[in-house]
Design an enzyme around this catalytic site. Sequence first.
Site, PDB file in Angstrom:
ATOM      1  N   ARG A  83       2.769   2.351  10.036  1.00 35.99           N
ATOM      2  CA  ARG A  83       2.075   3.050  11.133  1.00 35.99           C
ATOM      3  C   ARG A  83       3.035   3.540  12.215  1.00 35.99           C
ATOM      4  O   ARG A  83       2.643   4.353  13.051  1.00 35.99           O
ATOM      5  CB  ARG A  83       0.974   2.159  11.712  1.00 35.99           C
ATOM      6  CG  ARG A  83      -0.154   1.918  10.702  1.00 35.99           C
ATOM      7  CD  ARG A  83      -1.436   1.414  11.318  1.00 35.99           C
ATOM      8  NE  ARG A  83      -2.547   1.562  10.382  1.00 35.99           N
ATOM      9  CZ  ARG A  83      -2.975   0.603   9.559  1.00 35.99           C
ATOM     10  NH1 ARG A  83      -2.384  -0.575   9.537  1.00 35.99           N
ATOM     11  NH2 ARG A  83      -3.996   0.830   8.733  1.00 35.99           N
ATOM     12  N   GLN A 122     -10.290  -2.480   2.695  1.00 36.04           N
ATOM     13  CA  GLN A 122      -9.806  -3.126   3.912  1.00 36.04           C
ATOM     14  C   GLN A 122      -9.739  -2.190   5.115  1.00 36.04           C
ATOM     15  O   GLN A 122      -9.241  -2.571   6.167  1.00 36.04           O
ATOM     16  CB  GLN A 122      -8.454  -3.814   3.668  1.00 36.04           C
ATOM     17  CG  GLN A 122      -7.255  -2.902   3.508  1.00 36.04           C
ATOM     18  CD  GLN A 122      -6.043  -3.668   2.995  1.00 36.04           C
ATOM     19  OE1 GLN A 122      -5.989  -4.084   1.845  1.00 36.04           O
ATOM     20  NE2 GLN A 122      -5.045  -3.859   3.845  1.00 36.04           N
ATOM     21  N   HIS A 157       9.153   1.211   3.340  1.00 39.10           N
ATOM     22  CA  HIS A 157      10.286   1.279   4.259  1.00 39.10           C
ATOM     23  C   HIS A 157      11.160   0.047   4.011  1.00 39.10           C
ATOM     24  O   HIS A 157      10.858  -0.767   3.116  1.00 39.10           O
ATOM     25  CB  HIS A 157       9.800   1.352   5.709  1.00 39.10           C
ATOM     26  CG  HIS A 157       8.757   0.329   6.044  1.00 39.10           C
ATOM     27  ND1 HIS A 157       9.008  -1.029   6.035  1.00 39.10           N
ATOM     28  CD2 HIS A 157       7.442   0.453   6.384  1.00 39.10           C
ATOM     29  CE1 HIS A 157       7.922  -1.685   6.370  1.00 39.10           C
ATOM     30  NE2 HIS A 157       6.940  -0.812   6.575  1.00 39.10           N
ATOM     31  N   HIS A 210       9.524  -3.336   3.416  1.00 33.12           N
ATOM     32  CA  HIS A 210       9.020  -3.597   2.060  1.00 33.12           C
ATOM     33  C   HIS A 210      10.182  -3.928   1.113  1.00 33.12           C
ATOM     34  O   HIS A 210      10.067  -4.807   0.265  1.00 33.12           O
ATOM     35  CB  HIS A 210       8.316  -2.359   1.489  1.00 33.12           C
ATOM     36  CG  HIS A 210       7.055  -1.988   2.198  1.00 33.12           C
ATOM     37  ND1 HIS A 210       6.954  -0.873   2.986  1.00 33.12           N
ATOM     38  CD2 HIS A 210       5.845  -2.572   2.218  1.00 33.12           C
ATOM     39  CE1 HIS A 210       5.718  -0.787   3.471  1.00 33.12           C
ATOM     40  NE2 HIS A 210       5.029  -1.806   3.024  1.00 33.12           N
ATOM     41  N   ASN A 246       4.136   3.892   0.918  1.00 33.90           N
ATOM     42  CA  ASN A 246       4.841   4.389   2.104  1.00 33.90           C
ATOM     43  C   ASN A 246       5.941   3.380   2.481  1.00 33.90           C
ATOM     44  O   ASN A 246       6.021   2.882   3.598  1.00 33.90           O
ATOM     45  CB  ASN A 246       3.866   4.603   3.275  1.00 33.90           C
ATOM     46  CG  ASN A 246       4.548   5.355   4.411  1.00 33.90           C
ATOM     47  OD1 ASN A 246       4.504   4.965   5.554  1.00 33.90           O
ATOM     48  ND2 ASN A 246       5.216   6.432   4.075  1.00 33.90           N
ATOM     49  N   LYS A 262       5.107 -10.384   9.142  1.00 28.75           N
ATOM     50  CA  LYS A 262       4.622  -9.359  10.074  1.00 28.75           C
ATOM     51  C   LYS A 262       3.085  -9.407  10.134  1.00 28.75           C
ATOM     52  O   LYS A 262       2.492  -9.282  11.187  1.00 28.75           O
ATOM     53  CB  LYS A 262       5.121  -7.996   9.580  1.00 28.75           C
ATOM     54  CG  LYS A 262       4.351  -6.787  10.039  1.00 28.75           C
ATOM     55  CD  LYS A 262       4.864  -6.313  11.359  1.00 28.75           C
ATOM     56  CE  LYS A 262       4.234  -5.040  11.863  1.00 28.75           C
ATOM     57  NZ  LYS A 262       3.009  -4.614  11.287  1.00 28.75           N
ATOM     58  N   ASP A 263       2.454  -9.572   8.979  1.00 27.46           N
ATOM     59  CA  ASP A 263       0.993  -9.730   8.927  1.00 27.46           C
ATOM     60  C   ASP A 263       0.707 -11.226   8.828  1.00 27.46           C
ATOM     61  O   ASP A 263       0.311 -11.740   7.781  1.00 27.46           O
ATOM     62  CB  ASP A 263       0.431  -8.960   7.724  1.00 27.46           C
ATOM     63  CG  ASP A 263       0.684  -7.478   7.857  1.00 27.46           C
ATOM     64  OD1 ASP A 263       0.113  -6.861   8.752  1.00 27.46           O
ATOM     65  OD2 ASP A 263       1.495  -6.935   7.078  1.00 27.46           O
ATOM     66  N   MET A 307       0.843  -1.199   0.000  1.00 31.45           N
ATOM     67  CA  MET A 307       0.000   0.000   0.000  1.00 31.45           C
ATOM     68  C   MET A 307       0.882   1.255   0.000  1.00 31.45           C
ATOM     69  O   MET A 307       0.422   2.343   0.352  1.00 31.45           O
ATOM     70  CB  MET A 307      -0.941  -0.006   1.210  1.00 31.45           C
ATOM     71  CG  MET A 307      -1.916  -1.186   1.149  1.00 31.45           C
ATOM     72  SD  MET A 307      -3.450  -0.924   2.030  1.00 31.45           S
ATOM     73  CE  MET A 307      -2.868  -0.677   3.680  1.00 31.45           C
TER      74      MET A 307
HETATM   75  O1  PAF Z   1      -0.152  -5.908   3.594  1.00 29.44           O
HETATM   76  C1  PAF Z   1      -0.550  -4.970   2.883  1.00 29.44           C
HETATM   77  O2  PAF Z   1       0.144  -3.974   2.657  1.00 29.44           O
HETATM   78  C2  PAF Z   1      -1.940  -5.045   2.291  1.00 29.44           C
HETATM   79  O3  PAF Z   1      -2.828  -5.683   3.154  1.00 29.44           O
HETATM   80  C3  PAF Z   1      -1.984  -5.679   0.890  1.00 29.44           C
HETATM   81  C4  PAF Z   1      -1.535  -7.131   0.940  1.00 29.44           C
HETATM   82  C5  PAF Z   1      -1.078  -4.900  -0.045  1.00 29.44           C
HETATM   83  C6  PAF Z   1      -3.406  -5.646   0.344  1.00 29.44           C
HETATM   84  O4  PAF Z   1      -3.885  -4.343   0.230  1.00 29.44           O
END
Ligand code: PAF
Length: 279
Positions: free
Chosen positions: A184, A57, A30, A33, A28, A146-147, A26
Amino acid sequence: MKIISSIDELRDQLRGQLRTAFVPTMGNLHEGHLSLMRLARRHGDPVVASIFVNRLQFGPNEDFDKYPRTFAADVEKLEKEGVYVLFAPTERDLYPEPQEFRVQPPSDIGGILEGEFRPGFFTGVTTVVLKLLSCVQPQVSVFGKKDYQQLMIVRKMTRQFAIPTEIIAAETYRAEDGLALSSRNMYLSAEERLEAPTLYRTLNEVANEMRAGHLDIFELERRAMGRLTERGWKPDYVSIRKRSNLQPPAAGDLVQGEPLVVLTAAKLGSTRLIDNLEI
Ligand code: PAF
């Protein structure tokens, strides 16, 4: 790097590629990513990234409007990582008509933990991920641990829909003091930033106690929540789960050494952070 917003153009550009590696984001961006981009490069070529702040989302009281958008800086970082295509659709490009079809993750995995505190979140995530995968058609896709719950849900979704992409899990990228990098984190005040690594420390304390043979998971969770609360956090959960399905382990699982993960979400001031640690 080619920056493409239209789905048709994207498909033209990637036609014939046999090992496209995809990293959805999404923006931004860092170091966390960028570590995903580097992992993608090890698993495929070309690397395709996407930047799309996915309204679906975000809950009505969440930070969609104020979510940081740093497109020019993101482009520079992706160029340096040798990303071949950046897919950056507008909402109109990705949702030219209202997105009435949605993916509904099963409640046993989508309605717990983050799904309990952020109703609709995983429907929004899986709907956009399915759509992005359908646009990019990558052979490999990279998602961060992380997620953790998102990674598990996406993995299960691609398996159940027989989407021909291999999901690669990337380790969480941490600052030197242990804080998991997240877009965040920029909302934290200087004082909160100093306190923020407590979240990871708390996960480590839980993990260490378990490794030392303390198997009363409710007691461990309760104590961890208590410690966070004492330090001014508002924890939503600290939860020890089975890695395989994110369900709570039964006594037999603990005895048999079932692989576990401890997950947490907690608010520090007005910033909600999540983290997890495999035990
Ligand atoms: O983890 C994220 O940044 C978002 O949930 C994703 C996978 C890009 C979906 O919008």
